[in-house]
Design a protein around this motif. Structure first.
Motif, short mmCIF file in Angstrom:
data_model
loop_
_atom_site.label_atom_id
_atom_site.label_comp_id
_atom_site.label_asym_id
_atom_site.label_seq_id
_atom_site.Cartn_x
_atom_site.Cartn_y
_atom_site.Cartn_z
N LEU A 398 64.28 32.46 31.23
CA LEU A 398 64.01 32.95 32.59
C LEU A 398 63.72 34.45 32.55
O LEU A 398 64.44 35.26 33.15
CB LEU A 398 65.20 32.66 33.51
N PRO A 399 62.67 34.88 31.86
CA PRO A 399 62.42 36.31 31.70
C PRO A 399 62.08 37.04 33.00
O PRO A 399 62.19 38.26 33.06
CB PRO A 399 61.23 36.36 30.73
N LEU A 400 61.70 36.30 34.04
CA LEU A 400 61.33 36.93 35.31
C LEU A 400 62.41 36.74 36.38
O LEU A 400 62.15 36.96 37.57
CB LEU A 400 60.00 36.37 35.81
N LEU A 401 63.63 36.39 35.97
CA LEU A 401 64.70 36.17 36.94
C LEU A 401 64.95 37.43 37.76
O LEU A 401 65.08 38.53 37.22
CB LEU A 401 65.98 35.78 36.20
N GLY A 402 65.02 37.26 39.08
CA GLY A 402 65.27 38.38 39.98
C GLY A 402 64.03 39.15 40.37
O GLY A 402 64.11 40.05 41.21
N GLN A 403 62.87 38.81 39.80
CA GLN A 403 61.64 39.52 40.12
C GLN A 403 60.81 38.74 41.14
O GLN A 403 60.95 37.53 41.29
CB GLN A 403 60.82 39.76 38.85
N VAL A 404 59.95 39.46 41.83
CA VAL A 404 59.09 38.88 42.85
C VAL A 404 57.65 39.00 42.38
O VAL A 404 57.17 40.12 42.13
CB VAL A 404 59.27 39.59 44.21
N ALA A 405 56.98 37.87 42.25
CA ALA A 405 55.59 37.85 41.81
C ALA A 405 54.70 37.44 42.98
O ALA A 405 55.01 36.49 43.70
CB ALA A 405 55.41 36.88 40.65
N VAL A 406 53.61 38.15 43.17
CA VAL A 406 52.65 37.86 44.24
C VAL A 406 51.33 37.44 43.60
O VAL A 406 50.80 38.15 42.73
CB VAL A 406 52.43 39.09 45.14
N VAL A 407 50.83 36.28 44.01
CA VAL A 407 49.58 35.76 43.48
C VAL A 407 48.54 35.84 44.60
O VAL A 407 48.67 35.18 45.63
CB VAL A 407 49.73 34.30 43.00
N ALA A 408 47.53 36.69 44.41
CA ALA A 408 46.47 36.86 45.41
C ALA A 408 45.57 35.62 45.40
O ALA A 408 45.53 34.87 44.42
CB ALA A 408 45.68 38.12 45.12
N PRO A 409 44.81 35.39 46.48
CA PRO A 409 44.04 34.14 46.61
C PRO A 409 43.06 33.87 45.47
O PRO A 409 42.99 32.74 44.96
CB PRO A 409 43.30 34.34 47.93
N GLU A 410 42.28 34.86 45.04
CA GLU A 410 41.30 34.61 44.00
C GLU A 410 41.99 34.30 42.66
O GLU A 410 41.54 33.43 41.91
CB GLU A 410 40.37 35.81 43.85
N ALA A 411 43.10 34.99 42.38
CA ALA A 411 43.84 34.71 41.16
C ALA A 411 44.40 33.29 41.19
O ALA A 411 44.43 32.60 40.17
CB ALA A 411 44.97 35.72 40.99
N ALA A 412 44.84 32.83 42.38
CA ALA A 412 45.35 31.47 42.51
C ALA A 412 44.23 30.45 42.32
O ALA A 412 44.44 29.38 41.73
CB ALA A 412 46.01 31.29 43.87
N ARG A 413 43.03 30.78 42.82
CA ARG A 413 41.90 29.85 42.66
C ARG A 413 41.50 29.71 41.19
O ARG A 413 41.24 28.62 40.70
CB ARG A 413 40.71 30.34 43.48
N ARG A 414 41.50 30.82 40.48
CA ARG A 414 41.09 30.82 39.08
C ARG A 414 42.13 30.16 38.18
O ARG A 414 41.81 29.61 37.14
CB ARG A 414 40.82 32.25 38.61
N ASP A 415 43.40 30.24 38.56
CA ASP A 415 44.48 29.67 37.76
C ASP A 415 45.45 28.93 38.68
O ASP A 415 46.49 29.46 39.07
CB ASP A 415 45.20 30.78 36.99
N PRO A 416 45.14 27.69 39.08
CA PRO A 416 45.96 26.97 40.07
C PRO A 416 47.41 26.75 39.64
O PRO A 416 48.28 26.56 40.49
CB PRO A 416 45.23 25.63 40.22
N ALA A 417 47.69 26.78 38.33
CA ALA A 417 49.06 26.52 37.87
C ALA A 417 49.87 27.79 37.70
O ALA A 417 51.04 27.73 37.29
CB ALA A 417 49.01 25.76 36.54
N LEU A 418 49.29 28.96 38.03
CA LEU A 418 49.97 30.23 37.79
C LEU A 418 51.30 30.32 38.54
O LEU A 418 52.33 30.71 37.97
CB LEU A 418 49.05 31.39 38.19
N ALA A 419 51.29 29.98 39.82
CA ALA A 419 52.51 30.10 40.61
C ALA A 419 53.64 29.25 40.03
O ALA A 419 54.79 29.69 39.94
CB ALA A 419 52.25 29.71 42.06
#
Length: 494
Positions: A398-419
């Motif tokens: 869990l290297p990102l525990l406690g962190q907040v990641a924001v996925v912008a719309p175009e990044a989400a479209r290009r990589d649907p599994a990112l979130a």
């Protein structure tokens, strides 16, 4: 409090243990009775080899409990443990393992001996808010006698486990009558019992209703409310998260609970005094700390909290607990809850919202009181440590525990599994999605303005540490740049 018992629904839970499951779920579905693993239920059954106690397993959620969550124990063997003069909680847990009829059954509740000591077949224990609001006061002993009489004698505060079981057995033996349907546990809640699942369940509701009626009669039921001013500055929220995370030594997720109740409580003229008395029950301190931060000086809070832990626990708390706040009260924010992840921040928020109601009602009819500091520190040590155990995984899976990641719309479209990958690594995630009933997910419309999403991320999660934005999304980068600068992680990044 109205009974939710339904004979047609109950028929779907055959057998005595099935009825215990059904009534347990009814109790667990009411937040004003139990929260997050709190509360426990049991059943005693006659069997050819000797009577059996079925007790809810430790940590099982009453609202979703099933038959496999109850541990069968030899009743007489469990009762006999109370006669051992040197028995403590650690020894009790070892000895209860020897009483189990199914070696693979869950670890029994710490209140197993309490249930075993009482003669009635069905027993339930809750942290009923209304009962706490009546009993957790300076005149609590007198008021409990007035409200409950012989229906439910008062048991002085004792630590969960052996000490509480002995106190309950003694109170029932010395002050119980044919009319007694339960016990009131000072700074802990209530116990009810009966000879059927329905009788025991409805006896608990009867005690709660008596408490509610008393509070209503004293004008102490309605909770204060405040008007909602303009939304707080999202950068102020992110700055507070940064300060609290710095005090903790690792990034925490934050959520703002800003409504008429929290704003009214955070604006009380006596807040600095009443909020520092302690929680309604020591178990609440495990998730929300003994007291909240008032204002925004997280460093000063942590110094004082370290001194409190050291004063009562010596060095035993080190490596188990950290001294940073989990709740902050501020007239601009209302309430801000913190957690090692979004789920634990949501738990802290829910628990302290209940605390606000209990403290408000108790102080409206008398002087609010809490258990001694030493008792609360002991509960924090005994039940705490889960956060730091979870944090230990930050260097592994869990290297990102406690962190907040924001996925912008175009990044989400290009990589649907990112979130989903970010969530799997421990992050709380804001991404374009429908409304999601998950505190770790903030969904927003694909056409949402970046500035609006930044404000939502600050209020729901505390800010931003990572931004995934395509080069064609410069507005997202500029909208989130101020929040990223306040990241408590190793520098927010895009």
């Amino acid at each position: 409090m109205k009974s939710l018992w339904n004979d047609q629904h109950a028929a779907g839970y055959p057998g005595e243990l099935g009825q215990r499951v059904y009534s347990s779920r009814l109790l667990g579905g009411v937040p004003e009775l139990v929260l997050h693993g709190g509360g426990n239920t049991s059943l005693k059954i006659s069997a050819p080899g000797g009577d059996v106690l079925y007790i809810k397993g430790s940590g099982a959620d009453l609202s979703r409990v099933g038959e496999s969550d109850f541990t069968p124990l030899r009743l007489e063997a469990a009762r006999a443990l109370l006669e051992e003069p040197d028995l403590d909680n650690a020894a009790m847990e070892r000895r209860l393992r020897e009483c189990r009829l199914e070696p693979g059954a869950p670890r029994p509740s710490i209140e197993t001996l309490l249930h075993a000591s009482l003669p009635r077949r069905y027993v339930e224990h809750t942290h009923a808010d209304a009962v706490l609001a009546v009993a957790n006061t300076g005149r609590g002993e007198t008021i409990v006698r007035e409200v409950f009489g012989e229906l439910a004698p008062l048991v002085p505060y004792r630590h969960s486990g052996v000490a509480l079981a002995r106190a309950c057995a003694g109170a029932f033996r010395s002050r119980g009558t044919a009319a007694t349907i339960g016990l009131v546990l000072r700074y802990h809640g209530a116990v009810a019992f009966g000879d059927s699942a329905r009788e025991s369940y409805e006896n608990m509701l009867r005690l709660v209703t008596l408490a509610e009626d008393y509070l209503i009669s004293r004008g102490a039921w309605e909770l204060p409310a405040a008007a909602l001013p303009a939304a707080p500055d999202p950068l102020a929220v992110a700055r507070l998260r940064q300060e609290v995370s710095r005090a903790a030594g690792f990034p925490l997720v934050a959520r703002v609970e800003r409504d008429s109740l929290t704003l009214a409580f955070a604006s009380r003229p006596d807040l600095a005094a009443i909020s520092q008395v302690g929680p309604p029950t020591p178990q609440h301190a495990v998730f929300a700390r003994r007291v909240p931060l008032i204002g925004r000086d997280a460093a000063a809070f942590s110094a004082a909290y370290r001194a409190y832990l050291q004063r009562h626990l010596g060095d035993a708390w080190r490596g188990v607990l950290d001294a940073s706040p989990r709740i902050a009260l501020d007239p601009e924010f209302g309430m801000v809850a913190f957690g090692v992840d979004a789920r634990h921040a949501a738990i802290a928020a829910e628990i302290y919202r209940q605390d606000i109601a209990i403290i408000s009602r108790a102080s409206a009819h008398d002087r609010y009181a809490s258990a001694p500091e030493q008792a609360i520190a002991a509960a924090e040590l005994e039940y705490g440590g889960f956060e730091l155990r979870l944090r230990a995984r930050a260097g592994k899976d869990l290297p990102l525990l406690g962190q907040v990641a924001v996925v912008a719309p175009e990044a989400a479209r290009r990589d649907p599994a990112l979130a989903e990958r970010l969530l799997a690594q421990g992050a709380a995630v804001a991404s374009p999605a429908p409304v999601i009933a998950d505190p770790g997910r903030l969904g927003y419309a694909r056409d949402a303005a970046p500035g609006d999403v930044a404000r939502q991320a600050a209020l729901a999660l505390g800010g931003a540490d990572l931004l995934f934005a395509d080069a064609r999304e410069p507005r997202w980068r500029s909208a989130f740049a101020p929040l990223l600068e306040l990241s408590p992680a190793a520098g927010g990044r895009t």
